[in-house]
Design a protein around this motif. Sequence first.
Motif, PDB file in Angstrom:
ATOM      1  N   ALA A   1       1.522  -8.580 -29.366  1.00  0.00           N
ATOM      2  CA  ALA A   1      -0.005  -9.156 -29.209  1.00  0.00           C
ATOM      3  C   ALA A   1      -0.874  -8.247 -28.688  1.00  0.00           C
ATOM      4  O   ALA A   1      -0.428  -7.577 -27.439  1.00  0.00           O
ATOM      5  N   ALA A   2      -2.115  -8.142 -29.020  1.00  0.00           N
ATOM      6  CA  ALA A   2      -2.988  -7.191 -28.375  1.00  0.00           C
ATOM      7  C   ALA A   2      -4.513  -7.663 -28.438  1.00  0.00           C
ATOM      8  O   ALA A   2      -4.670  -8.496 -29.385  1.00  0.00           O
ATOM      9  N   LEU A   3      -5.315  -7.465 -27.638  1.00  0.00           N
ATOM     10  CA  LEU A   3      -6.879  -7.636 -27.613  1.00  0.00           C
ATOM     11  C   LEU A   3      -7.613  -6.235 -27.889  1.00  0.00           C
ATOM     12  O   LEU A   3      -7.541  -5.408 -26.882  1.00  0.00           O
ATOM     13  N   LEU A   4      -8.479  -6.444 -28.791  1.00  0.00           N
ATOM     14  CA  LEU A   4      -9.319  -5.212 -28.932  1.00  0.00           C
ATOM     15  C   LEU A   4     -10.517  -5.496 -28.597  1.00  0.00           C
ATOM     16  O   LEU A   4     -11.270  -6.536 -28.892  1.00  0.00           O
ATOM     17  N   ASP A   5     -11.091  -4.436 -27.924  1.00  0.00           N
ATOM     18  CA  ASP A   5     -12.436  -4.494 -27.125  1.00  0.00           C
ATOM     19  C   ASP A   5     -13.601  -4.226 -27.991  1.00  0.00           C
ATOM     20  O   ASP A   5     -13.668  -2.907 -28.478  1.00  0.00           O
ATOM     21  N   ASN A   6     -14.350  -4.940 -28.507  1.00  0.00           N
ATOM     22  CA  ASN A   6     -15.496  -4.636 -29.421  1.00  0.00           C
ATOM     23  C   ASN A   6     -16.426  -3.674 -28.992  1.00  0.00           C
ATOM     24  O   ASN A   6     -17.005  -2.867 -29.726  1.00  0.00           O
ATOM     25  N   ALA A   7     -16.739  -3.675 -27.762  1.00  0.00           N
ATOM     26  CA  ALA A   7     -17.580  -2.676 -27.064  1.00  0.00           C
ATOM     27  C   ALA A   7     -17.201  -1.172 -26.944  1.00  0.00           C
ATOM     28  O   ALA A   7     -17.815  -0.087 -27.095  1.00  0.00           O
ATOM     29  N   SER A   8     -15.775  -0.968 -26.515  1.00  0.00           N
ATOM     30  CA  SER A   8     -15.096   0.174 -26.300  1.00  0.00           C
ATOM     31  C   SER A   8     -13.960   0.723 -27.420  1.00  0.00           C
ATOM     32  O   SER A   8     -13.700   1.843 -27.244  1.00  0.00           O
ATOM     33  N   ALA A   9     -13.534  -0.263 -28.100  1.00  0.00           N
ATOM     34  CA  ALA A   9     -12.625  -0.106 -28.912  1.00  0.00           C
ATOM     35  C   ALA A   9     -11.042   0.173 -28.214  1.00  0.00           C
ATOM     36  O   ALA A   9     -10.253   0.594 -28.710  1.00  0.00           O
ATOM     37  N   LYS A  10     -10.999  -0.346 -26.818  1.00  0.00           N
ATOM     38  CA  LYS A  10     -10.000  -0.238 -26.208  1.00  0.00           C
ATOM     39  C   LYS A  10      -8.956  -1.330 -26.424  1.00  0.00           C
ATOM     40  O   LYS A  10      -9.308  -2.574 -26.708  1.00  0.00           O
ATOM     41  N   LEU A  11      -7.825  -1.055 -26.440  1.00  0.00           N
ATOM     42  CA  LEU A  11      -6.686  -1.927 -27.021  1.00  0.00           C
ATOM     43  C   LEU A  11      -5.800  -2.360 -26.015  1.00  0.00           C
ATOM     44  O   LEU A  11      -5.239  -1.440 -25.434  1.00  0.00           O
ATOM     45  N   THR A  12      -5.874  -3.794 -25.495  1.00  0.00           N
ATOM     46  CA  THR A  12      -5.000  -3.949 -24.492  1.00  0.00           C
ATOM     47  C   THR A  12      -3.904  -4.652 -24.910  1.00  0.00           C
ATOM     48  O   THR A  12      -3.910  -5.916 -25.739  1.00  0.00           O
ATOM     49  N   VAL A  13      -2.866  -4.229 -24.544  1.00  0.00           N
ATOM     50  CA  VAL A  13      -1.387  -5.170 -24.780  1.00  0.00           C
ATOM     51  C   VAL A  13      -1.246  -6.074 -24.060  1.00  0.00           C
ATOM     52  O   VAL A  13      -1.302  -6.152 -23.106  1.00  0.00           O
ATOM     53  N   LEU A  14      -1.201  -7.389 -24.660  1.00  0.00           N
ATOM     54  CA  LEU A  14      -0.958  -8.871 -24.328  1.00  0.00           C
ATOM     55  C   LEU A  14       0.323  -9.102 -23.981  1.00  0.00           C
ATOM     56  O   LEU A  14       1.006  -9.637 -23.030  1.00  0.00           O
ATOM     57  N   GLU A  15       1.218  -8.834 -25.112  1.00  0.00           N
ATOM     58  CA  GLU A  15       2.642  -8.881 -25.072  1.00  0.00           C
ATOM     59  C   GLU A  15       3.339  -7.980 -25.821  1.00  0.00           C
ATOM     60  O   GLU A  15       2.987  -7.446 -26.747  1.00  0.00           O
ATOM     61  N   ARG A  16       4.524  -7.420 -25.223  1.00  0.00           N
ATOM     62  CA  ARG A  16       5.235  -6.404 -25.904  1.00  0.00           C
ATOM     63  C   ARG A  16       6.397  -7.080 -26.585  1.00  0.00           C
ATOM     64  O   ARG A  16       7.156  -7.636 -26.234  1.00  0.00           O
ATOM     65  N   GLY A  17       6.584  -6.830 -28.085  1.00  0.00           N
ATOM     66  CA  GLY A  17       7.745  -7.440 -28.828  1.00  0.00           C
ATOM     67  C   GLY A  17       9.052  -7.269 -28.293  1.00  0.00           C
ATOM     68  O   GLY A  17      10.042  -8.009 -28.385  1.00  0.00           O
ATOM     69  N   GLU A  18       9.369  -5.956 -27.477  1.00  0.00           N
ATOM     70  CA  GLU A  18      10.480  -5.664 -27.333  1.00  0.00           C
ATOM     71  C   GLU A  18      10.867  -6.536 -26.099  1.00  0.00           C
ATOM     72  O   GLU A  18      12.193  -6.977 -25.689  1.00  0.00           O
ATOM     73  N   HIS A  19      10.043  -7.377 -25.445  1.00  0.00           N
ATOM     74  CA  HIS A  19      10.475  -8.201 -24.261  1.00  0.00           C
ATOM     75  C   HIS A  19      10.565  -9.505 -24.593  1.00  0.00           C
ATOM     76  O   HIS A  19      11.240 -10.437 -23.969  1.00  0.00           O
ATOM     77  N   LEU A  20      10.102  -9.716 -25.972  1.00  0.00           N
ATOM     78  CA  LEU A  20      10.344 -11.332 -26.437  1.00  0.00           C
ATOM     79  C   LEU A  20      11.022 -11.534 -27.602  1.00  0.00           C
ATOM     80  O   LEU A  20      11.361 -12.691 -27.810  1.00  0.00           O
ATOM     81  N   ALA A  21      11.539 -10.454 -28.399  1.00  0.00           N
ATOM     82  CA  ALA A  21      12.129 -10.619 -29.679  1.00  0.00           C
ATOM     83  C   ALA A  21      13.523 -11.429 -29.691  1.00  0.00           C
ATOM     84  O   ALA A  21      13.658 -12.360 -30.302  1.00  0.00           O
ATOM     85  N   SER A  22      14.075 -11.307 -28.454  1.00  0.00           N
ATOM     86  CA  SER A  22      15.459 -11.965 -28.147  1.00  0.00           C
ATOM     87  C   SER A  22      15.485 -13.311 -27.909  1.00  0.00           C
ATOM     88  O   SER A  22      16.166 -14.209 -28.023  1.00  0.00           O
TER      89      SER A  22
END
Length: 217
Positions: free
Chosen positions: A158-179
């Motif tokens: 899961a990630a959030l894209l900043d419309n002003a800067s195009a910066k992508l911030t990761v909110l959740e990494r699948g590796e940590h939650l898949a199991s």
Amino acid sequence: MSVLDQILAHNAGAAAELRPDDNHASSRLCVVTCSDPSVTALLPRAVGLGPEELVLVRLPGPAIRSGSEELCRAVATAVALNGCDEVLVVAHTDCVLVATQASAAASALATRGLDRARLPEDVRTFFNLQASSRQIAMETASAIRSAGYLPAGLLVHAALLDNASAKLTVLERGEHLASSAARPEGGLFGASGPAELGGGLPAGLGVGATGFGASSA
């Protein structure tokens, strides 16, 4: 000239120039993102992948409706038929689902000639308006992880894209939650692997038991 006429005029030339290898796709990433046109230009810059490297699934938000299987059906198709092995859910700042009040949404349709009486009483639920973009990304990613007909261990970020800067911030990494994702019994792939594709799938998935070019709804 309508927009469709402009598209057809351009396509006549584009189709004549297309070479056999021009439409070859090699996608390993399924991106689930918002249908807002602002994302169309920002997303390629944010992820650094070409159109042929993505399977793109778009819907408003991308906020999943309670009880709806359409989004997970599209993701299952991307995984099973397009070869994707990771999913990235991207919500964005300034999303209209977050910024718009129910009354404003109803008024906007009224200006296009739609009688308010034709809309459901709960306009907020009808448009699936949301509290925050971060919430959209994480709840949608969680719903995909929990789908019983997707492979256990599928990486869903899961990630959030900043419309002003195009910066992508990761909110959740699948590796940590898949199991840890709760799943019903059975999955898209059974114990014997892809040969069991089709078992336990919901009706209408389009799979039998025997980028920017791709988009599903």
